[in-house]
Design an enzyme around this catalytic site. Sequence first.
Site, PDB file in Angstrom:
ATOM      1  N   ARG A  34      46.505  39.411  33.919  1.00  0.00           N
ATOM      2  CA  ARG A  34      46.957  40.605  33.199  1.00  0.00           C
ATOM      3  C   ARG A  34      48.418  40.478  32.781  1.00  0.00           C
ATOM      4  O   ARG A  34      48.813  41.013  31.746  1.00  0.00           O
ATOM      5  CB  ARG A  34      46.742  41.846  34.064  1.00  0.00           C
ATOM      6  CG  ARG A  34      45.279  42.284  34.088  1.00  0.00           C
ATOM      7  CD  ARG A  34      45.051  43.482  34.962  1.00  0.00           C
ATOM      8  NE  ARG A  34      43.710  44.021  34.757  1.00  0.00           N
ATOM      9  CZ  ARG A  34      43.129  44.911  35.540  1.00  0.00           C
ATOM     10  NH1 ARG A  34      43.791  45.383  36.585  1.00  0.00           N
ATOM     11  NH2 ARG A  34      41.909  45.340  35.297  1.00  0.00           N
ATOM     12  N   LYS A 199      27.247  48.961  42.213  1.00  0.00           N
ATOM     13  CA  LYS A 199      26.576  50.252  42.142  1.00  0.00           C
ATOM     14  C   LYS A 199      26.060  50.598  40.749  1.00  0.00           C
ATOM     15  O   LYS A 199      26.777  50.480  39.771  1.00  0.00           O
ATOM     16  CB  LYS A 199      27.539  51.353  42.602  1.00  0.00           C
ATOM     17  CG  LYS A 199      27.994  51.210  44.051  1.00  0.00           C
ATOM     18  CD  LYS A 199      28.963  52.325  44.419  1.00  0.00           C
ATOM     19  CE  LYS A 199      29.415  52.209  45.862  1.00  0.00           C
ATOM     20  NZ  LYS A 199      30.375  53.298  46.228  1.00  0.00           N
ATOM     21  N   GLY A 352      37.685  43.385  34.902  1.00  0.00           N
ATOM     22  CA  GLY A 352      37.372  43.665  36.291  1.00  0.00           C
ATOM     23  C   GLY A 352      36.982  42.429  37.084  1.00  0.00           C
ATOM     24  O   GLY A 352      37.575  41.361  36.943  1.00  0.00           O
ATOM     25  N   GLY A 376      36.923  49.084  33.379  1.00  0.00           N
ATOM     26  CA  GLY A 376      36.575  50.495  33.273  1.00  0.00           C
ATOM     27  C   GLY A 376      36.733  51.034  31.872  1.00  0.00           C
ATOM     28  O   GLY A 376      35.886  51.788  31.371  1.00  0.00           O
TER      29      GLY A 376
END
Length: 395
Positions: A34, A199, A352, A376
Amino acid sequence: MRTIDSFDVKGRRVLVRADLNVPLDGGTITDDGRIRASLPTIQNLVERGARVVVCAHLGRPKGKPVPEFSLRPVAGRLSELLGQPVAFAEDVVGKSAQETVEGLGDGQVALLENLRYEAGEDSKDDAVRGEFAGRLAALAELYVGDGFGAVHRRHASVYDVPKILPSAAGGLVLAEVEVLKRLTDQPERPYAVVLGGAKVSDKLGVIANLLGKVDRLLVGGGMAYTFLAAQGHEVGGSLLQADQLDTVRGFLEEADKRGVELLLPVDVLAAEGFASDAAFEAVDATSIPADRQGLDIGPRTRELFAAKLADARTVFWNGPMGVFEFEAFSGGTRAVAEALIESEAYTVVGGGDSAAAVRGLGLPEDGFSHISTGGGASLEYLEGKTLPGLAALEA
């Protein structure tokens, strides 16, 4: 959105909201991706004589100084990559920040301490957030939004400051948006999406939206076991979100109705426990032993997924296929990544853990068309949501 080239920046203080939320092991940065992604915008401003004030967050210190979340190590690495000193402010908008910014000359760079040391940064109270935004904006004359990984947050440095200062989008944000528009507007087909991670609940919106846009949806990682359970299969001790079973059944029915090929693992590596050295074996995904848990997709699934990606023309991948941090269970994630590298498709890695896996597994970053810096943010864009940080820059 305005670009930074539309600003005359020489001799002016420019506040750059970057995404420098890098993983740390103690004071050591374990992945500087990043930081490197932020360099082009910062270098552009430096070369044009701006006085660059970089701000960013790190972790979740919850509105107070927490030493392990200090951006000091990031200042050191940014200095190395820029090839020039980066002044570091010991606070965000206090005396140190003010003195550090005032000491900047043309073409020099400063980094403020972690934005989230200030409770106003992510406050849900508009007045509290606005007060902090005003103090942050007072440090500069112009604003550049370049922290794509944070544009889905209604935070002071992302949403409120652009309303106070003349603002523009940095090169990283513009590049990310261009990529996402290519995925959503008219993607070349076949269009395949690979989703993994822990998830299903993290990706409900994006699955619902993508079922109307993609040709193939490949599901792996921990979320796959909820899909398998929704089909009535035993998943043993594997990760399962029982409260999502009805939703997932709806996804399966919708995919069938729309003619979307929804692919689940046909075999998994079933381990005796969640550990890097746990004993495991490859078993059919439809009959995982009750005393075992799936920690990666198996060899037959790797072949299946690779085959389904081979003729795709557009691929978006978000989420690992297994517990890639454990070498024994990294093979599925590696197989998907290598299939994308070998593909002739337009391939996008959705930030991510997927981006971390690419670098952690030592795979060539230039083997993909684009590696996003914001998992995200990418997912919310693909859901069709309005991202506050982009809306503020477009106003």
